[in-house]
Scaffold this motif. Structure first.
Motif, PDB file in Angstrom:
ATOM      1  N   VAL A 104      -6.111  -0.321   9.271  1.00 25.58           N
ATOM      2  CA  VAL A 104      -4.803  -0.991   9.339  1.00 25.58           C
ATOM      3  C   VAL A 104      -4.476  -1.643   8.005  1.00 25.58           C
ATOM      4  O   VAL A 104      -3.344  -1.554   7.512  1.00 25.58           O
ATOM      5  CB  VAL A 104      -4.800  -2.031  10.482  1.00 25.58           C
ATOM      6  CG1 VAL A 104      -3.527  -2.879  10.441  1.00 25.58           C
ATOM      7  CG2 VAL A 104      -4.922  -1.331  11.835  1.00 25.58           C
ATOM      8  N   ARG A 105      -5.463  -2.299   7.401  1.00 21.10           N
ATOM      9  CA  ARG A 105      -5.235  -2.945   6.112  1.00 21.10           C
ATOM     10  C   ARG A 105      -4.923  -1.913   5.028  1.00 21.10           C
ATOM     11  O   ARG A 105      -4.031  -2.116   4.189  1.00 21.10           O
ATOM     12  CB  ARG A 105      -6.448  -3.781   5.710  1.00 21.10           C
ATOM     13  CG  ARG A 105      -6.247  -4.639   4.465  1.00 21.10           C
ATOM     14  CD  ARG A 105      -7.480  -5.461   4.130  1.00 21.10           C
ATOM     15  NE  ARG A 105      -7.871  -6.334   5.234  1.00 21.10           N
ATOM     16  CZ  ARG A 105      -8.998  -6.204   5.919  1.00 21.10           C
ATOM     17  NH1 ARG A 105      -9.854  -5.247   5.607  1.00 21.10           N
ATOM     18  NH2 ARG A 105      -9.284  -7.045   6.892  1.00 21.10           N
ATOM     19  N   ARG A 106      -5.642  -0.810   5.046  1.00 17.56           N
ATOM     20  CA  ARG A 106      -5.397   0.237   4.047  1.00 17.56           C
ATOM     21  C   ARG A 106      -3.989   0.809   4.197  1.00 17.56           C
ATOM     22  O   ARG A 106      -3.292   1.030   3.207  1.00 17.56           O
ATOM     23  CB  ARG A 106      -6.432   1.338   4.202  1.00 17.56           C
ATOM     24  CG  ARG A 106      -6.383   2.400   3.103  1.00 17.56           C
ATOM     25  CD  ARG A 106      -6.942   1.848   1.814  1.00 17.56           C
ATOM     26  NE  ARG A 106      -6.783   2.796   0.714  1.00 17.56           N
ATOM     27  CZ  ARG A 106      -7.248   2.595  -0.501  1.00 17.56           C
ATOM     28  NH1 ARG A 106      -7.906   1.502  -0.797  1.00 17.56           N
ATOM     29  NH2 ARG A 106      -7.049   3.498  -1.450  1.00 17.56           N
ATOM     30  N   TYR A 107      -3.574   1.040   5.425  1.00 17.80           N
ATOM     31  CA  TYR A 107      -2.218   1.545   5.652  1.00 17.80           C
ATOM     32  C   TYR A 107      -1.173   0.509   5.234  1.00 17.80           C
ATOM     33  O   TYR A 107      -0.180   0.855   4.586  1.00 17.80           O
ATOM     34  CB  TYR A 107      -2.027   1.903   7.124  1.00 17.80           C
ATOM     35  CG  TYR A 107      -0.567   2.059   7.478  1.00 17.80           C
ATOM     36  CD1 TYR A 107       0.147   3.195   7.084  1.00 17.80           C
ATOM     37  CD2 TYR A 107       0.106   1.059   8.179  1.00 17.80           C
ATOM     38  CE1 TYR A 107       1.496   3.314   7.372  1.00 17.80           C
ATOM     39  CE2 TYR A 107       1.452   1.189   8.476  1.00 17.80           C
ATOM     40  CZ  TYR A 107       2.133   2.315   8.074  1.00 17.80           C
ATOM     41  OH  TYR A 107       3.474   2.437   8.360  1.00 17.80           O
ATOM     42  N   ALA A 108      -1.403  -0.752   5.589  1.00 14.46           N
ATOM     43  CA  ALA A 108      -0.421  -1.796   5.312  1.00 14.46           C
ATOM     44  C   ALA A 108      -0.210  -2.016   3.814  1.00 14.46           C
ATOM     45  O   ALA A 108       0.921  -2.206   3.348  1.00 14.46           O
ATOM     46  CB  ALA A 108      -0.844  -3.101   5.969  1.00 14.46           C
ATOM     47  N   THR A 109      -1.289  -1.977   3.049  1.00 15.32           N
ATOM     48  CA  THR A 109      -1.176  -2.230   1.615  1.00 15.32           C
ATOM     49  C   THR A 109      -0.736  -0.997   0.844  1.00 15.32           C
ATOM     50  O   THR A 109      -0.145  -1.117  -0.236  1.00 15.32           O
ATOM     51  CB  THR A 109      -2.512  -2.736   1.047  1.00 15.32           C
ATOM     52  OG1 THR A 109      -3.530  -1.741   1.261  1.00 15.32           O
ATOM     53  CG2 THR A 109      -2.936  -4.035   1.725  1.00 15.32           C
ATOM     54  N   GLY A 110      -1.056   0.186   1.371  1.00 13.17           N
ATOM     55  CA  GLY A 110      -0.693   1.414   0.676  1.00 13.17           C
ATOM     56  C   GLY A 110      -1.408   1.564  -0.640  1.00 13.17           C
ATOM     57  O   GLY A 110      -0.885   2.201  -1.565  1.00 13.17           O
ATOM     58  N   ALA A 111      -2.617   0.996  -0.746  1.00 10.88           N
ATOM     59  CA  ALA A 111      -3.342   1.049  -2.011  1.00 10.88           C
ATOM     60  C   ALA A 111      -3.687   2.482  -2.379  1.00 10.88           C
ATOM     61  O   ALA A 111      -4.029   3.289  -1.531  1.00 10.88           O
ATOM     62  CB  ALA A 111      -4.625   0.221  -1.901  1.00 10.88           C
ATOM     63  N   LYS A 112      -3.595   2.784  -3.633  1.00  4.05           N
ATOM     64  CA  LYS A 112      -3.904   4.131  -4.139  1.00  4.05           C
ATOM     65  C   LYS A 112      -5.271   4.125  -4.791  1.00  4.05           C
ATOM     66  O   LYS A 112      -5.703   3.128  -5.329  1.00  4.05           O
ATOM     67  CB  LYS A 112      -2.840   4.580  -5.139  1.00  4.05           C
ATOM     68  CG  LYS A 112      -1.425   4.645  -4.539  1.00  4.05           C
ATOM     69  CD  LYS A 112      -1.324   5.687  -3.449  1.00  4.05           C
ATOM     70  CE  LYS A 112       0.125   5.814  -2.954  1.00  4.05           C
ATOM     71  NZ  LYS A 112       0.232   6.783  -1.869  1.00  4.05           N
TER      72      LYS A 112
END
Length: 260
Positions: free
Chosen positions: A252-260
């Motif tokens: 969820v955190r990875r999706y929310a931040t959209g970090a590349k």
């Protein structure tokens, strides 16, 4: 209706519609376990002598557990596909719960997996495997598979968002094929060397495989095995919960931040 439930339902519907319009991928992933059952069951079945147990009765629960573990691969493919093509970025611009997108994806996978287990179970029955336990225990075995598949798909979803590249996800997904081989899914761990047996018995797939065998009445856990395999139902549930506790917030955190 809560925002998470409503938004997740919308994402779930999207994934199910996508599966309906592209059935080839689902067909391939669902027929692979059946192909492996026929190959292992008939090619290796006569060569593997297991005292007190017919090999196909041992193999079918292991293949069911391997299919549940395959949620890692499908989760990676789906998440990396949407991330690479910018679909995740478009979702982030919408006023919707950040947990809804990965949750909707994993729920869609759970539904398709549940449907896909039916032909595998039928083929297993056709080649001689039988459910030796009671109906409630058999339902418990299916429930064990579903919760582990759900947890495995969250692992794959996080990894897919992490790499955000279909080619990289494909290579990483192919590497997960070795996980069932390092377990008791296809062969017992008793004949393995000491360190390899330890690794195999602490593999979550081993606990799920033995838990399904025990609930279907196909085999009893070995008392001298590692704790998750000696207590496979409890071990399977604990492994699944541990994976969910770790990877749901990460995904969820990875999706929310959209970090590349």
């Amino acid at each position: 209706m809560s925002t998470v439930a409503y938004d997740s339902g919308a994402v779930l519907g999207r994934h199910l519609r996508r599966i309906r319009h592209a059935p080839g991928v689902v067909l391939l992933t669902q027929t692979m376990p059946i192909t492996m059952l026929l190959f292992f069951g008939y090619v290796f079945g006569s060569a593997l002598a297991m005292p007190g147990t017919e090999y196909r009765a041992y193999l079918v629960p292991g293949l069911l557990a391997s299919t549940a573990a395959g949620g890692i691969m499908t989760g990676m493919f789906q998440a990396s596909h949407d991330a690479q093509r910018g679909i995740m970025d478009r979702f982030r611009t919408m006023p919707m719960s950040r947990a809804a997108v990965p949750l909707g994806q994993t729920l869609a996978d759970l539904i398709t997996t549940a449907v896909g287990l039916i032909p595998l179970l039928l083929v297993g029955l056709a080649v001689g495997w039988r459910i030796e336990g009671g109906a409630l225990d058999a339902l418990g075995a299916i429930g064990l598979l579903m919760i582990f598949r759900f947890a495995a798909n969250w692992v794959g979803t996080y990894l897919g968002l992490l790499v955000a590249n279909e080619e990289a996800a494909g290579q990483l997904g192919a590497a997960t094929f070795i996980l069932p081989l390092l377990s008791n899914a296809y062969i017992p761990t008793e004949g393995m060397t000491g360190w390899l047996r330890t690794v195999a018995e602490w593999n979550p797939i081993s606990a799920v495989s033995m838990g399904v065998r025990a609930l279907f009445g196909n085999a009893a856990p070995a008392a001298d095995a590692a704790w998750p395999v000696a207590h496979p139902v409890a071990g399977s549930v604990l492994w699944s919960l541990l994976l969910l506790v770790l990877f749901v917030p990460l995904a969820v955190r990875r999706y929310a931040t959209g970090a590349k």
